[in-house]
Design an enzyme around this catalytic site. Structure first.
Site, short mmCIF file in Angstrom:
data_model
loop_
_atom_site.label_atom_id
_atom_site.label_comp_id
_atom_site.label_asym_id
_atom_site.label_seq_id
_atom_site.Cartn_x
_atom_site.Cartn_y
_atom_site.Cartn_z
N GLU A 181 20.72 -9.14 43.75
CA GLU A 181 22.04 -9.91 43.46
C GLU A 181 21.56 -10.48 45.23
O GLU A 181 22.22 -10.28 46.21
CB GLU A 181 23.89 -10.31 43.50
N ARG B 199 26.03 7.50 42.67
CA ARG B 199 26.63 6.27 43.54
C ARG B 199 26.57 6.61 44.99
O ARG B 199 26.75 7.80 45.28
CB ARG B 199 27.42 5.03 43.70
N LYS C 122 28.39 -4.24 50.75
CA LYS C 122 27.96 -5.44 50.99
C LYS C 122 29.64 -5.98 51.60
O LYS C 122 29.51 -6.90 52.50
CB LYS C 122 27.74 -5.80 49.80
#
Length: 558
Positions: free
Chosen positions: A37, A263, A273
């Site tokens: 994104e 992850r 983020k």
């Protein structure tokens, strides 16, 4: 290259794709994708995901797509798009000739939503966000059906078209899938597919005021692009049933397969983020490219090379759960490469003046000193040896501790590439008692390379002639977070989490004059201090700034 990639993928993903190829599950090339994104910058976890997808596509002669998941106009920006592109290309991964954008599929995804409505599998819900959360239930209690769940197909279609036409305010209603409010998987309890956001989009402007949720857009976008294997991080595992439900409801031929990998987190650092943004906005770090951050641009600014990062993530291999990795493994890879490929320079971080009293003030001797003690290919440079020199303050101790092997009052050491010096006097500040100067004599018979076979000294220290010294700022980096800090994910207390010594700056450092002739971007060794690179963001023609990439000592353990 294929053999190397296969060696790093002896795992379920490789086996799955190999079997799919053998059984001709897909009548199209193998295709993977990385869908960031554009609301922030890539970090080391992103590099791991890129490597996982790109390398698998390459070993099967497939395609790797970069697709921007840009369906939230409130957070996304073209500047992030360009930064992500720059990072991916710098890392050495090829996003291909065509860059994909989720926003390009807006009309197709809208039509898919209409199809679900016609099938009775989606409805417009007027519940508030708060009530929607309450109706959803908990992990131990089933959800409750929305009072708007049984609207007719015609009414849902009209209301959804009105949503698109801008007849409702932001947040007034949403389009939800009609699945199962009693499902044990919370993601299947009538998830939201579309929401209303009256905001200008960085690519589509004001063409749309409704935007699809990622869970709805994701499987449709994958199918449109011909993605065969949608490899996601582990937090999307519980979303896989919804991914498959969307494709099944839309009757997509040869649907894409979603699978998950673990992850990646970096020990004593921040990869979220959201938390990275907090640190930047609070001013705790010097922007998104602060060398202490695990962002790709931060690691690039610190001086890590793309090839080292690629090797590191490849050696990590497949992780199936959340995993914390140590930066020391990357440092080991970096150090092993730099120790044989960099020139060494004399640099003093905390200078103290050393005066050679038995040398004439105007006398200068030029010494030929190799750039590297083991590799002749680097050649040598001429350094002036004069009456006034500088050494590291820590290289002198008036009253030595046990085992101290450097210069002391009444003691003797070798100046690297030069002579033995003997300290016979110390000049101190009368008020503070701080040492201002060291007075020494040198022995002309002990010149390096002369074959002197007399007495031995226990230590060798580096030095810089006062006449040759250039001003320098040197920055040493350590872990951003305290190793003993306890992280509260809801409301992190950064004052207790941040390591106060994560950045150590020497503003009054000096270096030998030949350092000023180093080319921009060249990595160098500062004798005894480590491997460094110029900080192009903060350096100026008047004053160079250097960042330490890694220290000389290797603390890596296999």
């Amino acid at each position: 290259m294929k053999e190397d990639i296969q060696a790093t993928h002896p795992h379920a993903f490789y086996t799955m794709i190999k079997e799919d190829c053998e059984h001709q599950v897909f009548h199209r090339p193998i295709c993977t994708r990385f869908p960031p994104e554009p609301n922030g910058y890539l970090h080391i976890g992103s590099a791991y995901a890129i490597h996982m997808n790109a390398s698998l596509a390459k070993v099967f002669d497939g395609e790797f797509h970069l697709r921007f998941d840009d369906t939230n106009p409130l957070k996304e920006d073209e500047a992030f798009v360009q930064a992500i592109l720059q990072d991916i290309r710098w890392l050495g991964y090829d996003p291909g000739p065509h860059i994909y954008y989720g926003s390009d599929y807006a009309e197709t995804i809208y039509e898919a939503a209409l199809k679900l409505i016609e099938r009775g599998a989606a409805y417009v819900c007027d519940l508030s966000a708060e009530d929607t959360a309450i109706y959803r239930g908990t992990l131990t209690e089933s959800g409750k059906e929305s009072p708007y769940r049984n609207r007719s197909v015609e009414e849902n279609r009209q209301r959804f078209e009105a949503m698109r036409a801008g007849q409702y305010a932001s947040g007034a209603c949403v389009l939800r899938a009609k699945i199962d409010m009693a499902s044990a998987n919370m993601n299947m309890r009538d998830p939201i597919l579309f929401r209303i956001i009256h905001a200008s989009h960085y690519r589509t402007g004001d063409s749309w005021c409704i935007y699809s949720m990622y869970d709805f857009a994701h499987p449709i976008q994958d199918w449109i692009e011909g993605v065969t294997h949608s490899l996601c991080s582990i937090e999307f595992k519980d979303h896989r049933p919804l991914y498959e439900w969307v494709q099944e409801q839309l009757e997509l031929a040869e649907p894409s397969r979603q699978r998950e990998f673990g992850r990646l987190y970096l020990q004593d650092s921040v990869t979220s983020k959201r938390y990275l943004r907090q640190l930047v906005e609070r001013g705790d770090v010097d922007g998104w490219d602060d060398p202490r951050l695990a962002t790709v641009m931060g690691m690039r600014r610190r001086g890590y090379q793309a090839s080292h990062i690629r090797q590191w993530v490849a050696e990590i291999g497949l992780i199936r759960h959340e995993s914390v990795v140590d930066l020391h493994t990357l440092d080991h890879i970096t150090r092993a490469d730099l120790q044989g490929s960099t020139k060494g320079y004399m640099t003093i971080l905390d200078p103290i003046k050393l005066i050679i009293t038995n040398r004439d003030q105007h006398e200068t001797e030029w010494l030929d000193i190799p750039f590297h003690t083991e590799h002749d290919v680097f050649g040598s440079r001429a350094m002036p040896f004069t009456r006034e020199l500088f050494i590291e303050r820590e290289d002198f101790m008036e009253v030595p501790e046990q085992g101290y092997r450097r210069l002391t009052l009444g003691g003797e050491v070798r100046l690297k590439g030069a002579y033995y010096v003997h300290c016979h006097h110390v000049v101190k500040d009368e008020l503070t008692g701080n040492i201002l100067e060291l007075h020494c004599t040198y022995d002309p018979k002990t010149k390096s390379g002369s074959g002197f076979q007399g007495r031995k000294v226990k230590g060798t220290i580096h030095w810089v002639a006062a006449s040759d010294a250039v001003p320098l700022e040197v920055r040493l980096y350590h872990s951003l977070l305290r190793s003993d800090a306890k992280f509260n994910e809801k409301e992190p207390d950064w004052s207790m989490l941040l390591n106060p010594h994560s950045l150590v700056t020497y503003k009054n450092a000096i270096a030998e004059g030949s350092l000023s002739r180093v080319e921009s971007g060249e990595r160098v060794q500062f004798v005894r201090h480590g491997y460094f690179i110029e900080d192009m963001k903060d350096s100026s023609s008047e004053r160079k700034v250097y960042n330490r990439i890694v220290a000389l000592k290797d603390s890596w353990k296999k």
